[in-house]
Enzyme design. Structure first.
Site, PDB file in Angstrom:
ATOM      1  N   HIS A  86      54.584  27.847  13.654  1.00 27.00           N
ATOM      2  CA  HIS A  86      54.023  28.958  12.883  1.00 27.00           C
ATOM      3  C   HIS A  86      54.787  29.088  11.579  1.00 27.00           C
ATOM      4  O   HIS A  86      55.989  28.882  11.549  1.00 27.00           O
ATOM      5  CB  HIS A  86      54.128  30.275  13.675  1.00 27.00           C
ATOM      6  N   ASP A 117      47.433  30.591  19.575  1.00 26.36           N
ATOM      7  CA  ASP A 117      46.313  29.717  19.964  1.00 26.36           C
ATOM      8  C   ASP A 117      46.609  28.850  21.173  1.00 26.36           C
ATOM      9  O   ASP A 117      45.717  28.160  21.675  1.00 26.36           O
ATOM     10  CB  ASP A 117      45.939  28.812  18.773  1.00 26.36           C
TER      11      ASP A 117
HETATM   12  C1  SDX Z   1      47.336  30.640  13.360  1.00 29.03           C
HETATM   13  O1  SDX Z   1      49.636  32.590   9.396  1.00 29.03           O
HETATM   14  C2  SDX Z   1      49.268  33.188  10.479  1.00 29.03           C
HETATM   15  O2  SDX Z   1      49.692  34.278  10.731  1.00 29.03           O
HETATM   16  C3  SDX Z   1      48.264  32.399  11.337  1.00 29.03           C
HETATM   17  C4  SDX Z   1      47.906  33.002  12.705  1.00 29.03           C
HETATM   18  C5  SDX Z   1      47.155  34.325  12.563  1.00 29.03           C
HETATM   19  O3  SDX Z   1      47.220  35.139  13.497  1.00 29.03           O
HETATM   20  O4  SDX Z   1      46.413  34.462  11.543  1.00 29.03           O
HETATM   21  O5  SDX Z   1      49.102  33.229  13.465  1.00 29.03           O
HETATM   22  C6  SDX Z   1      46.977  32.075  13.498  1.00 29.03           C
HETATM   23  O6  SDX Z   1      46.835  29.986  12.488  1.00 29.03           O
HETATM   24  C7  SDX Z   1      48.393  30.072  14.265  1.00 29.03           C
HETATM   25  C8  SDX Z   1      48.728  28.574  13.919  1.00 29.03           C
HETATM   26  C9  SDX Z   1      47.633  27.709  14.574  1.00 29.03           C
HETATM   27  N1  SDX Z   1      47.835  26.276  14.173  1.00 29.03           N
HETATM   28  C10 SDX Z   1      48.295  25.344  15.009  1.00 29.03           C
HETATM   29  O7  SDX Z   1      48.661  25.586  16.160  1.00 29.03           O
HETATM   30  C11 SDX Z   1      48.298  23.923  14.427  1.00 29.03           C
HETATM   31  C12 SDX Z   1      49.616  23.210  14.782  1.00 29.03           C
HETATM   32  N2  SDX Z   1      50.728  23.838  14.016  1.00 29.03           N
HETATM   33  C13 SDX Z   1      51.112  23.205  12.777  1.00 29.03           C
HETATM   34  O8  SDX Z   1      50.097  22.524  12.079  1.00 29.03           O
HETATM   35  C14 SDX Z   1      52.042  24.094  11.942  1.00 29.03           C
HETATM   36  O9  SDX Z   1      53.032  24.522  12.767  1.00 29.03           O
HETATM   37  C15 SDX Z   1      51.474  25.296  11.197  1.00 29.03           C
HETATM   38  C16 SDX Z   1      50.259  24.969  10.397  1.00 29.03           C
HETATM   39  C17 SDX Z   1      51.143  26.395  12.163  1.00 29.03           C
HETATM   40  C18 SDX Z   1      52.571  25.823  10.261  1.00 29.03           C
HETATM   41  O10 SDX Z   1      52.746  24.850   9.294  1.00 29.03           O
HETATM   42  P1  SDX Z   1      53.945  24.938   8.225  1.00 29.03           P
HETATM   43  O11 SDX Z   1      54.536  26.295   8.192  1.00 29.03           O
HETATM   44  O12 SDX Z   1      53.437  24.336   6.951  1.00 29.03           O
HETATM   45  O13 SDX Z   1      55.052  24.021   8.858  1.00 29.03           O
HETATM   46  P2  SDX Z   1      55.246  22.507   8.530  1.00 29.03           P
HETATM   47  O14 SDX Z   1      53.960  21.777   8.743  1.00 29.03           O
HETATM   48  O15 SDX Z   1      55.908  22.400   7.195  1.00 29.03           O
HETATM   49  O16 SDX Z   1      56.243  22.074   9.695  1.00 29.03           O
HETATM   50  C19 SDX Z   1      57.662  22.158   9.529  1.00 29.03           C
HETATM   51  C20 SDX Z   1      58.196  20.997  10.374  1.00 29.03           C
HETATM   52  C21 SDX Z   1      57.612  19.635   9.977  1.00 29.03           C
HETATM   53  O17 SDX Z   1      58.543  18.641  10.372  1.00 29.03           O
HETATM   54  P3  SDX Z   1      59.606  18.070   9.245  1.00 29.03           P
HETATM   55  O18 SDX Z   1      58.772  17.593   8.063  1.00 29.03           O
HETATM   56  O19 SDX Z   1      60.522  19.233   8.914  1.00 29.03           O
HETATM   57  O20 SDX Z   1      60.311  16.954   9.955  1.00 29.03           O
HETATM   58  O21 SDX Z   1      57.787  21.195  11.756  1.00 29.03           O
HETATM   59  C22 SDX Z   1      56.910  20.123  12.130  1.00 29.03           C
HETATM   60  C23 SDX Z   1      56.414  19.481  10.855  1.00 29.03           C
HETATM   61  O22 SDX Z   1      56.065  18.125  11.089  1.00 29.03           O
HETATM   62  N3  SDX Z   1      55.815  20.737  12.890  1.00 29.03           N
HETATM   63  C24 SDX Z   1      55.243  20.210  13.956  1.00 29.03           C
HETATM   64  C25 SDX Z   1      54.281  21.149  14.366  1.00 29.03           C
HETATM   65  N4  SDX Z   1      54.295  22.200  13.543  1.00 29.03           N
HETATM   66  C26 SDX Z   1      55.246  21.932  12.619  1.00 29.03           C
HETATM   67  N5  SDX Z   1      55.451  19.055  14.605  1.00 29.03           N
HETATM   68  C27 SDX Z   1      54.660  18.820  15.683  1.00 29.03           C
HETATM   69  N6  SDX Z   1      53.716  19.674  16.151  1.00 29.03           N
HETATM   70  C28 SDX Z   1      53.495  20.839  15.507  1.00 29.03           C
HETATM   71  N7  SDX Z   1      52.572  21.691  15.958  1.00 29.03           N
END
Ligand code: SDX
Length: 430
Positions: A307, A364
């Site tokens: 998140h 989710d």
């Molecule tokens: C919702 O914003 C809100 O409030 C949203 C929400 C709401 O109520 O409105 O809470 C609802 O959208 C919840 C999120 C649902 N999405 C997912 O579950 C999709 C999977 N999650 C990721 O795509 C990600 O965690 C996000 C999109 C939720 C957040 O993305 P960020 O903040 O841009 O984080 P990032 O992609 O920069 O990740 C930081 C690091 C990265 O690794 P490094 O480059 O530092 O090595 O964490 C890793 C990412 O690769 N990472 C993950 C991951 N999420 C982040 N690695 C594997 N699996 C994941 N799910």
């Protein structure tokens, strides 16, 4: 004495006011930076940017806290209802009994849509994704309420628009489901509450009347409360962006529905179930998928994990997980993908990759398992999220349009394109 931040650039020092929120959150107000210094700020995904001052919801990402109008989400889930929370978010306070009765009566009164709209649904192919239908229908609904498209609405007109949309979007969602399964549309019943009426519109058929089940009703009511608002998330910011041009609430909500559809946002609840089903089909080999999620060369992400704001367990996931067990036990269902979800969660929460990045299950991760147990098809999961988030979107639109200082949202950019180019006739081009 208000705090001041100082920015030094080009041998100049600029003093920028610090804004402090009521929960101790702090921001540097850069609204005059460009006019003072000629510099804009760059923050491509707005991760470090507060787009507004709002009193609707508060998240503490480090502590895993979510409050609506100052009330903790767990207390609202235990003691309130989605209708009451909708009133709280939209009007800023819990309603007294007369206000609440009037609100519910108005929402029920507007439960019908123009009969002409039914033909819109049948024009879609049966496989149409209900999010495509819902966003189109919410915007199309505006053609039947031209009196509510006035850009400078009176408070009474705004209330009319709000209660119509709060009531009719649920009907449009139910009709989108009925279209997808080829069943006749079902109308609300006056004696049923908001949630029971929605389940009735989904599952009553000419052969069988849906019989409300209090355990299921409460679980769905809690799910809707949990989804109701979440500060300036992608879809809520979209609603504000579109509404800031004085586009009407119908158009702003349709845009919010489209933003929510993405698998990184509300579309994740559908993606989680598809991921868990893939793992189940792959012999429940969840460790393989943990490794894929950690592999930088693999685009796979653990859906339902991580998140932008929570650097701790999403408080909503904690509540939903508890209701998962309750609902499945109540229905006598043993769903193997719940077992996989719990194994996946345990493996991730003990893995350094996820611990270092503070990746926890989000809202989710478990919600789809409950919807699945309620026999709601996977493609409807993000529609369920949209119905829950509706009062939050409405509350933010209302808070913004009622602000006398509201201006159209128009971010700047840093240009990195060609400079000093001239037009070349086509016969001189490579
Ligand atoms: C919702 O914003 C809100 O409030 C949203 C929400 C709401 O109520 O409105 O809470 C609802 O959208 C919840 C999120 C649902 N999405 C997912 O579950 C999709 C999977 N999650 C990721 O795509 C990600 O965690 C996000 C999109 C939720 C957040 O993305 P960020 O903040 O841009 O984080 P990032 O992609 O920069 O990740 C930081 C690091 C990265 O690794 P490094 O480059 O530092 O090595 O964490 C890793 C990412 O690769 N990472 C993950 C991951 N999420 C982040 N690695 C594997 N699996 C994941 N799910």
């Amino acid at each position: 004495m208000n705090k001041i931040a100082r920015l030094e650039v080009d041998n100049q020092t600029y003093e920028l006011p610090v804004v402090e929120g009521t929960e101790g959150d702090k921001a540097i107000d850069v609204s005059r930076l460009l006019s003072q210094s000629g510099y804009t700020t760059l923050d491509s995904s707005y991760a470090n940017t507060a787009s507004c001052i709002s009193s609707i919801a508060y998240i503490d990402g480090d502590k895993g806290i979510l409050r609506y109008r100052g009330i903790d989400i767990a207390e609202l889930c235990e003691k309130s209802t989605f209708m009451e929370v909708s009133y709280l978010l939209i009007y800023g306070k819990l309603p007294n009994s007369a206000e609440f009765a009037r609100f519910k009566e108005r929402v029920h009164h507007h439960s019908l849509i123009h009969e002409d709209m039914k033909s819109f649904f049948t024009s879609y192919p049966g496989h149409a994704h209900p999010m495509a239908i819902l966003s189109a229908m919410v915007c199309s609904l505006s053609v039947y309420h031209p009196e509510l498209l006035e850009p400078n609405q009176s408070p009474a007109q705004r209330d009319q628009t709000i209660t119509r949309l709060l009531s009719k979007v649920r009907v449009l969602a139910a009709f989108a489901y009925k279209r997808s399964v080829g069943e006749a549309f079902v109308y609300t019943r006056p004696e049923l509450d908001y949630i029971s009426n929605f389940m009735h519109m989904l599952f009553t058929t000419p052969m069988k009347q849906y019989v409300p089940d209090e355990k299921i009703r409460k679980a769905l009511d809690v799910l809707f409360i949990i989804h109701a608002d979440h500060e300036q998330n992608c879809s809520t910011s979209t609603v504000r962006m579109v509404g800031s041009s004085k586009a009407n609430l119908f158009a702003s909500l349709a845009a919010g529905i489209c933003a929510l559809w993405g698998p990184l946002h509300g579309g994740a609840n559908q993606a989680v179930i598809e991921m868990l089903e893939e793992i189940h089909a792959d012999g429940d080999n969840y460790k393989k998928y943990i490794d894929k999620a950690k592999d930088k060369n693999d685009p796979f992400k653990l859906m339902g994990f991580g998140h932008r704001v929570y650097r701790n367990y999403d408080p909503r996931a904690t509540i939903i997980k508890r209701y998962c067990d309750d609902v499945l036990n109540h229905l006598g269902i043993h769903d193997p993908i719940l077992d996989i979800a719990k194994e996946l969660e345990h493996a991730a929460l003990t893995d350094p990759y996820f611990i270092e990045r503070k990746l926890y299950p989000n809202v989710d991760f478990y919600s789809g398992i409950i919807y699945r147990a309620m026999k709601i098809p996977t493609k409807m999961f993000t529609v369920m999220f949209a119905l829950g988030r509706l009062p939050g979107w409405i509350a933010h639109w209302k808070e913004m349009v009622e602000d006398p200082g509201m201006r159209i949202a128009r971010p700047r950019q840093v240009y990195n394109g060609e400079v000093g180019q001239a037009y070349k006739p086509i016969d001189q081009r490579l």
